[in-house]
Design a protein around this motif. Structure first.
Motif, PDB file in Angstrom:
ATOM      1  N   TYR A 289      29.973  27.756  44.198  1.00 13.84           N
ATOM      2  CA  TYR A 289      29.165  28.795  43.570  1.00 13.84           C
ATOM      3  C   TYR A 289      28.330  29.568  44.583  1.00 13.84           C
ATOM      4  O   TYR A 289      28.047  30.743  44.384  1.00 13.84           O
ATOM      5  N   LYS A 290      27.942  28.911  45.671  1.00 16.07           N
ATOM      6  CA  LYS A 290      27.205  29.618  46.716  1.00 16.07           C
ATOM      7  C   LYS A 290      28.077  30.713  47.328  1.00 16.07           C
ATOM      8  O   LYS A 290      27.615  31.819  47.577  1.00 16.07           O
ATOM      9  N   LEU A 291      29.338  30.390  47.561  1.00 16.61           N
ATOM     10  CA  LEU A 291      30.275  31.366  48.111  1.00 16.61           C
ATOM     11  C   LEU A 291      30.479  32.516  47.128  1.00 16.61           C
ATOM     12  O   LEU A 291      30.458  33.688  47.517  1.00 16.61           O
ATOM     13  N   LEU A 292      30.659  32.194  45.846  1.00 18.28           N
ATOM     14  CA  LEU A 292      30.814  33.244  44.838  1.00 18.28           C
ATOM     15  C   LEU A 292      29.578  34.124  44.750  1.00 18.28           C
ATOM     16  O   LEU A 292      29.682  35.343  44.585  1.00 18.28           O
ATOM     17  N   ALA A 293      28.402  33.538  44.861  1.00 25.51           N
ATOM     18  CA  ALA A 293      27.163  34.311  44.812  1.00 25.51           C
ATOM     19  C   ALA A 293      27.083  35.286  45.987  1.00 25.51           C
ATOM     20  O   ALA A 293      26.672  36.439  45.823  1.00 25.51           O
ATOM     21  N   LYS A 294      27.495  34.844  47.155  1.00 26.23           N
ATOM     22  CA  LYS A 294      27.489  35.734  48.323  1.00 26.23           C
ATOM     23  C   LYS A 294      28.501  36.865  48.160  1.00 26.23           C
ATOM     24  O   LYS A 294      28.220  38.014  48.500  1.00 26.23           O
ATOM     25  N   LEU A 295      29.678  36.538  47.626  1.00 21.33           N
ATOM     26  CA  LEU A 295      30.683  37.575  47.378  1.00 21.33           C
ATOM     27  C   LEU A 295      30.197  38.573  46.331  1.00 21.33           C
ATOM     28  O   LEU A 295      30.419  39.774  46.464  1.00 21.33           O
ATOM     29  N   ASN A 296      29.546  38.079  45.288  1.00 25.33           N
ATOM     30  CA  ASN A 296      28.993  38.970  44.269  1.00 25.33           C
ATOM     31  C   ASN A 296      28.006  39.951  44.888  1.00 25.33           C
ATOM     32  O   ASN A 296      28.008  41.133  44.567  1.00 25.33           O
ATOM     33  N   LYS A 297      27.163  39.435  45.757  1.00 21.04           N
ATOM     34  CA  LYS A 297      26.145  40.279  46.380  1.00 21.04           C
ATOM     35  C   LYS A 297      26.790  41.374  47.227  1.00 21.04           C
ATOM     36  O   LYS A 297      26.316  42.507  47.258  1.00 21.04           O
ATOM     37  N   LEU A 298      27.882  41.038  47.885  1.00 24.01           N
ATOM     38  CA  LEU A 298      28.561  42.011  48.740  1.00 24.01           C
ATOM     39  C   LEU A 298      29.413  43.011  47.962  1.00 24.01           C
ATOM     40  O   LEU A 298      29.454  44.194  48.281  1.00 24.01           O
ATOM     41  N   LEU A 299      30.097  42.531  46.925  1.00 22.20           N
ATOM     42  CA  LEU A 299      31.112  43.352  46.274  1.00 22.20           C
ATOM     43  C   LEU A 299      30.664  44.055  44.998  1.00 22.20           C
ATOM     44  O   LEU A 299      31.133  45.150  44.707  1.00 22.20           O
TER      45      LEU A 299
ATOM     46  N   ILE B  99      26.680  41.902  34.738  1.00 23.03           N
ATOM     47  CA  ILE B  99      25.362  41.263  34.708  1.00 23.03           C
ATOM     48  C   ILE B  99      25.488  39.805  34.284  1.00 23.03           C
ATOM     49  O   ILE B  99      24.897  38.912  34.896  1.00 23.03           O
ATOM     50  N   ALA B 100      26.270  39.563  33.246  1.00 26.21           N
ATOM     51  CA  ALA B 100      26.467  38.197  32.756  1.00 26.21           C
ATOM     52  C   ALA B 100      27.151  37.325  33.801  1.00 26.21           C
ATOM     53  O   ALA B 100      26.760  36.172  34.010  1.00 26.21           O
ATOM     54  N   TRP B 101      28.169  37.867  34.457  1.00 30.04           N
ATOM     55  CA  TRP B 101      28.878  37.113  35.495  1.00 30.04           C
ATOM     56  C   TRP B 101      27.951  36.767  36.647  1.00 30.04           C
ATOM     57  O   TRP B 101      27.924  35.640  37.116  1.00 30.04           O
ATOM     58  N   ARG B 102      27.158  37.728  37.121  1.00 28.97           N
ATOM     59  CA  ARG B 102      26.238  37.469  38.234  1.00 28.97           C
ATOM     60  C   ARG B 102      25.195  36.432  37.840  1.00 28.97           C
ATOM     61  O   ARG B 102      24.831  35.574  38.639  1.00 28.97           O
ATOM     62  N   TYR B 103      24.704  36.500  36.611  1.00 32.74           N
ATOM     63  CA  TYR B 103      23.731  35.519  36.131  1.00 32.74           C
ATOM     64  C   TYR B 103      24.350  34.120  36.097  1.00 32.74           C
ATOM     65  O   TYR B 103      23.739  33.150  36.547  1.00 32.74           O
TER      66      TYR B 103
END
Length: 51
Positions: A2-12, A34-38
């Motif tokens: 999830y940490k990796l996904l959070a970083k990808l979300n922030k970038l993409l 918004i729901a996915w990022r949360y």
């Protein structure tokens, strides 16, 4: 994971906070992002706390 996904979300994915998006006027695809990022952020934080 999830940490990796959070970083990808922030970038993409766009940041609607910076765009000052009104949630009541958001389109369905914006609400989905918004729901996915949360979801990913809360899981990443939860994993960090439980360790």
């Amino acid at each position: 994971m999830y940490k990796l996904l959070a970083k990808l979300n922030k970038l993409l994915l766009p940041s609607f906070t910076k765009q000052q998006l009104d949630v009541s006027k958001a389109k369905k695809w914006q609400l989905a992002i918004i729901a996915w990022r949360y979801y990913v952020t809360s899981r990443a934080i939860d994993k960090k706390i439980t360790k």
